[in-house]
Design a protein around this motif. Structure first.
Motif, short mmCIF file in Angstrom:
data_model
loop_
_atom_site.label_atom_id
_atom_site.label_comp_id
_atom_site.label_asym_id
_atom_site.label_seq_id
_atom_site.Cartn_x
_atom_site.Cartn_y
_atom_site.Cartn_z
N VAL A 192 55.64 9.42 19.43
CA VAL A 192 56.23 8.22 20.05
C VAL A 192 55.23 7.55 20.98
CG1 VAL A 192 58.02 7.42 21.63
CG2 VAL A 192 58.61 9.01 19.80
N LEU A 213 59.41 11.39 10.04
CA LEU A 213 60.52 12.29 9.73
C LEU A 213 60.13 13.29 8.65
CD1 LEU A 213 63.52 9.77 9.73
CD2 LEU A 213 62.59 11.11 11.63
N ALA A 239 62.43 3.37 17.08
CA ALA A 239 61.74 3.19 15.80
C ALA A 239 60.40 2.53 16.05
CB ALA A 239 62.57 2.33 14.86
N GLY A 244 62.85 4.37 9.31
CA GLY A 244 62.86 4.68 10.73
C GLY A 244 63.75 3.75 11.52
N GLY A 290 57.17 4.95 18.28
CA GLY A 290 58.47 5.38 17.79
C GLY A 290 58.32 6.18 16.51
N VAL A 291 59.44 6.37 15.81
CA VAL A 291 59.43 7.16 14.58
C VAL A 291 59.47 6.25 13.36
CG1 VAL A 291 60.55 9.15 15.64
CG2 VAL A 291 61.95 7.38 14.58
N THR A 292 58.98 6.77 12.26
CA THR A 292 59.04 6.11 10.97
C THR A 292 59.55 7.13 9.95
OG1 THR A 292 56.83 6.79 10.24
CG2 THR A 292 56.97 4.79 11.59
N VAL A 300 65.34 7.82 21.11
CA VAL A 300 64.07 7.83 20.37
C VAL A 300 63.98 6.53 19.58
CG1 VAL A 300 62.66 9.01 18.66
CG2 VAL A 300 64.11 10.34 20.20
N ALA A 308 66.73 5.63 13.48
CA ALA A 308 66.31 5.97 14.84
C ALA A 308 67.42 5.71 15.84
CB ALA A 308 65.07 5.16 15.22
N GLY A 309 67.66 6.69 16.70
CA GLY A 309 68.64 6.53 17.75
C GLY A 309 70.09 6.56 17.31
N ALA A 356 64.93 14.22 15.71
CA ALA A 356 64.07 13.04 15.82
C ALA A 356 64.86 11.74 15.83
CB ALA A 356 63.05 13.02 14.67
N CYS A 357 66.09 11.77 15.33
CA CYS A 357 66.91 10.56 15.26
C CYS A 357 67.93 10.48 16.38
CB CYS A 357 67.62 10.49 13.91
SG CYS A 357 66.52 10.25 12.51
#
Length: 257
Positions: free
Chosen positions: A227, A238, A167, A174, A232-234, A165, A178-179, A160-161
Motif C-alpha cells: 500500500v 491479491l 485500491a 482491486g 493500494g491493492v490490485t 485498505v 478493496a475495502g 487484504a480487502c
C-alpha cells in the motif's frame, strides 16, 4: 438486496474468481464483492480438499515428489494460474524500486521480468517440496494440511480487502473489492482455518495453527508495504497474497516435521 441473495451471488463470484468452475455469475457490485471476498476461504477449503485428494491418489501410485509436482500443477490449472501471474507482476513492480503509477505500469506489462521469474520458481519449488513431505503423512493430516494452506491463501485476500485498505487504481478487480470486507469475516476465517490446521501435524496440534497465524502476519506486513509503494491493492496484489500465504503455511507445516 436481501442478505440471502447477496450471499448466493457472492459465492458465485468467489467461485468464478478463485477457481475455473463454470458457474454463472450473478449480480456483480461492491456488496456482492464483499460477500465473495468474505467467502474466499470457504472456496479455498473446497479447492484444498480436491487437491488433497489428487495428492493422496498420486502418492499411492508414484513417488512423493512426482505426486507433489502434479498437485501443484493442478492447483495452477484449477485457478487459471491467475494467482501465480499476480505474484510475478507484484514482485516485478516491487523489485523495480518504483512507486505509485510507475510501479503500476510495470504490473500492466504482459511480460515477466527477472524478479517475477525468480519468485515463481522459488514458490513452485517450495510448494512442491512441502507437499512431497506432506504426502508421507496419514490421510487426515494430508487433508488437513492442504485444506488449511489453500484456505489460508484465500483468507489473505479477505484480509487484504478489509475496510480501510484502498485500491491502487480506480478500475479493475482491486477497485471492485478493496475495502468491502468488515472486521468479522477475517476474524472468523482465521479461527476456522487455524482449527482446520490442527490435525495437519501429527503429535503437534499447535504447529498448524501457528503456521497459519505466522503466514497471515507476514501477509499483513506485506500488504502495508504494498500500500505504501503502490497506493493500494490490485488484483495482482491479491493473487500474490494467495501464493505467499499458501507457501508459508506449507512450510510451517513441514518444518521440523
Amino acid at each position: 438486496m436481501p442478505a440471502e441473495s447477496r450471499v448466493v451471488d457472492g459465492l458465485r463470484l468467489a467461485l468464478t474468481t478463485f477457481t475455473t468452475l463454470p458457474v454463472r455469475a450473478g449480480r456483480i457490485d461492491r456488496p456482492t464483492a464483499g460477500a465473495a471476498m468474505a467467502l474466499a476461504p470457504l472456496v479455498g477449503a473446497l479447492l484444498g480438499a480436491v487437491l488433497a485428494g489428487v495428492l493422496l491418489l498420486l502418492a499411492a501410485l508414484a513417488p512423493p515428489l512426482v505426486a507433489a509436482g502434479v498437485t501443484v500443477g493442478c492447483a495452477a490449472l484449477l485457478t487459471r494460474g491467475l494467482h501465480l501471474d499476480g505474484l510475478a507482476d507484484t514482485v516485478d513492480a516491487l523489485g523495480s524500486y518504483r512507486r505509485g503509477a510507475a510501479a503500476l505500469e510495470i504490473m500492466k506489462k504482459p511480460d515477466v521480468g527477472p524478479f517475477g521469474v525468480v519468485a515463481l520458481v522459488v514458490v513452485l519449488l517450495l510448494q512442491t517440496a512441502a507437499l512431497a513431505e506432506l504426502a508421507g503423512r496419514s490421510w487426515p493430516a494430508v487433508l488437513a494440511g492442504v485444506v488449511a494452506a489453500t484456505a489460508a491463501g484465500r483468507l489473505a485476500v479477505t484480509v487484504a480487502c478489509r475496510r480501510g485498505v484502498p485500491a491502487a487504481r480506480p478500475e479493475g478487480l482491486g477497485a471492485l473489492v478493496a475495502g468491502t470486507v468488515g472486521p468479522v469475516a477475517p476474524a472468523v476465517g482465521a479461527v476456522a482455518v487455524a482449527l482446520a490446521a490442527v490435525a495437519a501435524v501429527p503429535g503437534r496440534p499447535w504447529q498448524g495453527p501457528l503456521a497459519v497465524a505466522a503466514a497471515l502476519a507476514v501477509a499483513v506486513g506485506l500488504l502495508r508495504h504494498v500500500v505504501r509503494r503502490l497506493g493500494g491493492v490490485t488484483g495482482d496484489v491479491l493473487g500474490a497474497a494467495v501464493e505467499v500465504v499458501t507457501t508459508l503455511v506449507y512450510l510451517g507445516l513441514v518444518l521440523s516435521g
